[in-house]
Design a protein around this motif. Structure first.
Motif, PDB file in Angstrom:
ATOM      1  N   THR A 110     -63.545 -16.086  -2.909  1.00 56.56           N
ATOM      2  CA  THR A 110     -64.899 -16.428  -2.447  1.00 56.56           C
ATOM      3  C   THR A 110     -64.962 -16.378  -0.921  1.00 56.56           C
ATOM      4  O   THR A 110     -65.534 -15.458  -0.345  1.00 56.56           O
ATOM      5  CB  THR A 110     -65.309 -17.813  -2.962  1.00 56.56           C
ATOM      6  N   VAL A 111     -64.293 -17.321  -0.267  1.00 56.55           N
ATOM      7  CA  VAL A 111     -64.384 -17.417   1.191  1.00 56.55           C
ATOM      8  C   VAL A 111     -63.817 -16.168   1.875  1.00 56.55           C
ATOM      9  O   VAL A 111     -64.413 -15.632   2.812  1.00 56.55           O
ATOM     10  CB  VAL A 111     -63.645 -18.677   1.683  1.00 56.55           C
ATOM     11  N   HIS A 112     -62.653 -15.700   1.399  1.00 59.44           N
ATOM     12  CA  HIS A 112     -62.032 -14.538   2.052  1.00 59.44           C
ATOM     13  C   HIS A 112     -62.457 -13.213   1.430  1.00 59.44           C
ATOM     14  O   HIS A 112     -62.082 -12.151   1.939  1.00 59.44           O
ATOM     15  CB  HIS A 112     -60.510 -14.670   2.026  1.00 59.44           C
ATOM     16  N   ALA A 113     -63.186 -13.306   0.312  1.00 61.82           N
ATOM     17  CA  ALA A 113     -63.756 -12.105  -0.332  1.00 61.82           C
ATOM     18  C   ALA A 113     -62.730 -11.029  -0.658  1.00 61.82           C
ATOM     19  O   ALA A 113     -63.024  -9.830  -0.600  1.00 61.82           O
ATOM     20  CB  ALA A 113     -64.882 -11.523   0.531  1.00 61.82           C
ATOM     21  N   LEU A 114     -61.501 -11.438  -1.004  1.00 62.15           N
ATOM     22  CA  LEU A 114     -60.507 -10.441  -1.401  1.00 62.15           C
ATOM     23  C   LEU A 114     -60.921  -9.869  -2.758  1.00 62.15           C
ATOM     24  O   LEU A 114     -61.344 -10.616  -3.633  1.00 62.15           O
ATOM     25  CB  LEU A 114     -59.117 -11.063  -1.547  1.00 62.15           C
ATOM     26  N   PRO A 115     -60.783  -8.573  -2.955  1.00 59.64           N
ATOM     27  CA  PRO A 115     -61.110  -8.011  -4.268  1.00 59.64           C
ATOM     28  C   PRO A 115     -59.975  -8.187  -5.268  1.00 59.64           C
ATOM     29  O   PRO A 115     -60.172  -8.120  -6.485  1.00 59.64           O
ATOM     30  CB  PRO A 115     -61.328  -6.514  -3.965  1.00 59.64           C
ATOM     31  N   ARG A 116     -58.744  -8.462  -4.748  1.00 52.53           N
ATOM     32  CA  ARG A 116     -57.551  -8.385  -5.593  1.00 52.53           C
ATOM     33  C   ARG A 116     -56.437  -9.199  -4.936  1.00 52.53           C
ATOM     34  O   ARG A 116     -56.318  -9.203  -3.714  1.00 52.53           O
ATOM     35  CB  ARG A 116     -57.169  -6.903  -5.643  1.00 52.53           C
ATOM     36  N   ILE A 117     -55.645  -9.874  -5.788  1.00 54.55           N
ATOM     37  CA  ILE A 117     -54.482 -10.622  -5.294  1.00 54.55           C
ATOM     38  C   ILE A 117     -53.259 -10.076  -6.020  1.00 54.55           C
ATOM     39  O   ILE A 117     -53.344  -9.717  -7.197  1.00 54.55           O
ATOM     40  CB  ILE A 117     -54.666 -12.126  -5.572  1.00 54.55           C
ATOM     41  N   GLN A 118     -52.121 -10.008  -5.350  1.00 52.49           N
ATOM     42  CA  GLN A 118     -50.930  -9.474  -6.019  1.00 52.49           C
ATOM     43  C   GLN A 118     -49.725 -10.397  -5.850  1.00 52.49           C
ATOM     44  O   GLN A 118     -49.677 -11.249  -4.957  1.00 52.49           O
ATOM     45  CB  GLN A 118     -50.625  -8.061  -5.530  1.00 52.49           C
ATOM     46  N   ALA A 119     -48.749 -10.215  -6.749  1.00 54.94           N
ATOM     47  CA  ALA A 119     -47.530 -11.026  -6.725  1.00 54.94           C
ATOM     48  C   ALA A 119     -46.333 -10.132  -7.016  1.00 54.94           C
ATOM     49  O   ALA A 119     -46.438  -9.178  -7.792  1.00 54.94           O
ATOM     50  CB  ALA A 119     -47.614 -12.140  -7.770  1.00 54.94           C
TER      51      ALA A 119
END
Ligand code: COA
Length: 169
Positions: A110-119
Motif C-alpha cells: 500500500t504505502v510503498h506500492a510495490l507490485p511484487r515481493i520476493q524471498a
C-alpha cells in the motif's frame, strides 16, 4: 515509522538492539539456513544493526519486532522487493512471524506500492517455506550453490507474492 499488530510492535532498529539481537543471532538454530554462520561476536551483530538503520529511504524498510517489550526478532524488506525475517527460537511456533510479516507486506503493497515481493530461501528451511505458503507466496524457481555459508555451499528456492494475491484477512 512504527507498526502495531494485535500482539507486536514493529519499529526501526536502534543501537541498543545489538545485545538482544546478538542473543538471537549467535544461536545455531536461528542461523541454520541464514546467509551467514551464527554471529560469533556482538560486533558482527552491530554491523547487521547498522545496515538495518542505514537503509536509504525508498530502497527498503526493515523492522525490529518487540513482544511485551522484549526484542524477539526482525522482519522487513531489507532491500525492495526482498523480504527477510528471523525470530528467537524461544518464541517460534506461536504465529509471530506470520503476524509481523502480514503487517510488513501490507505496508509494502500500500504505502510503498510495490507490485511484487520476493524471498530467497534455503530449500531445507521447512518453517520458512510453510510460512511463505501461508502468506500466499508461490515458488518461482530454484538455483544451486547460491550462498557460500562458512565452508558449505547452499541452494536457493525463490518465492514471490503479487499484490493482487495478498489476502488482508
Ligand atoms: C521461519 C521462522 C521465521 C518462522 O517463525 P515462527 O514465528 O515460528 O512462524 P509462525 O509461528 O508464524 O509459523 C509459520 C508456519 O510454519 C510452521 N512451522 C514452524 N516451524 C516449522 C518447522 N520446523 N517445520 C515445518 N513447519 C514449521 C508453523 O506451524 C506455521 O504453520 P501453520 O500456520 O500452518 O501452523 C523461524 O523459524 C525463524 O526465525 N527461523 C530462523 C531464521 C530464518 O530461517 N529465517 C528465514 C530465512 S528465509
Amino acid at each position: 515509522m512504527e507498526l502495531r499488530t494485535a500482539r507486536l510492535l514493529l519499529r526501526p532498529a536502534r543501537s541498543d538492539d545489538v545485545d538482544p539481537l546478538h542473543a538471537i543471532m549467535r544461536q545455531p538454530r536461528t542461523m541454520a539456513y541464514w546467509s551467514t554462520p551464527p554471529h560469533e561476536s556482538p560486533e558482527q551483530t552491530a554491523d547487521f544493526v547498522t545496515a538495518m538503520m542505514e537503509i536509504p529511504d525508498g530502497q527498503g524498510e526493515d523492522f525490529v519486532v518487540e513482544w511485551e517489550g522484549r526484542v524477539i526478532g526482525k522482519a522487513g524488506l531489507y532491500r525492495f522487493p526482498d523480504i527477510g525475517y528471523l525470530f528467537d527460537p524461544a518464541v517460534w511456533g506461536q504465529g509471530f512471524a506470520q503476524e509481523a510479516l502480514r503487517a510488513v507486506i501490507g505496508r509494502a503493497f500500500t504505502v510503498h506500492a510495490l507490485p511484487r515481493i520476493q524471498a530467497d530461501v534455503d530449500p531445507r528451511n521447512a518453517a520458512s517455506i510453510r510460512l511463505l505458503g501461508r502468506l500466499g507466496f508461490h515458488e518461482t524457481h530454484r538455483q544451486s550453490r547460491t550462498w557460500l555459508v562458512g565452508e558449505e555451499w547452499c541452494d536457493s528456492v525463490y518465492f514471490a507474492l503479487l499484490r493482487e494475491d495478498f489476502q488482508t484477512t
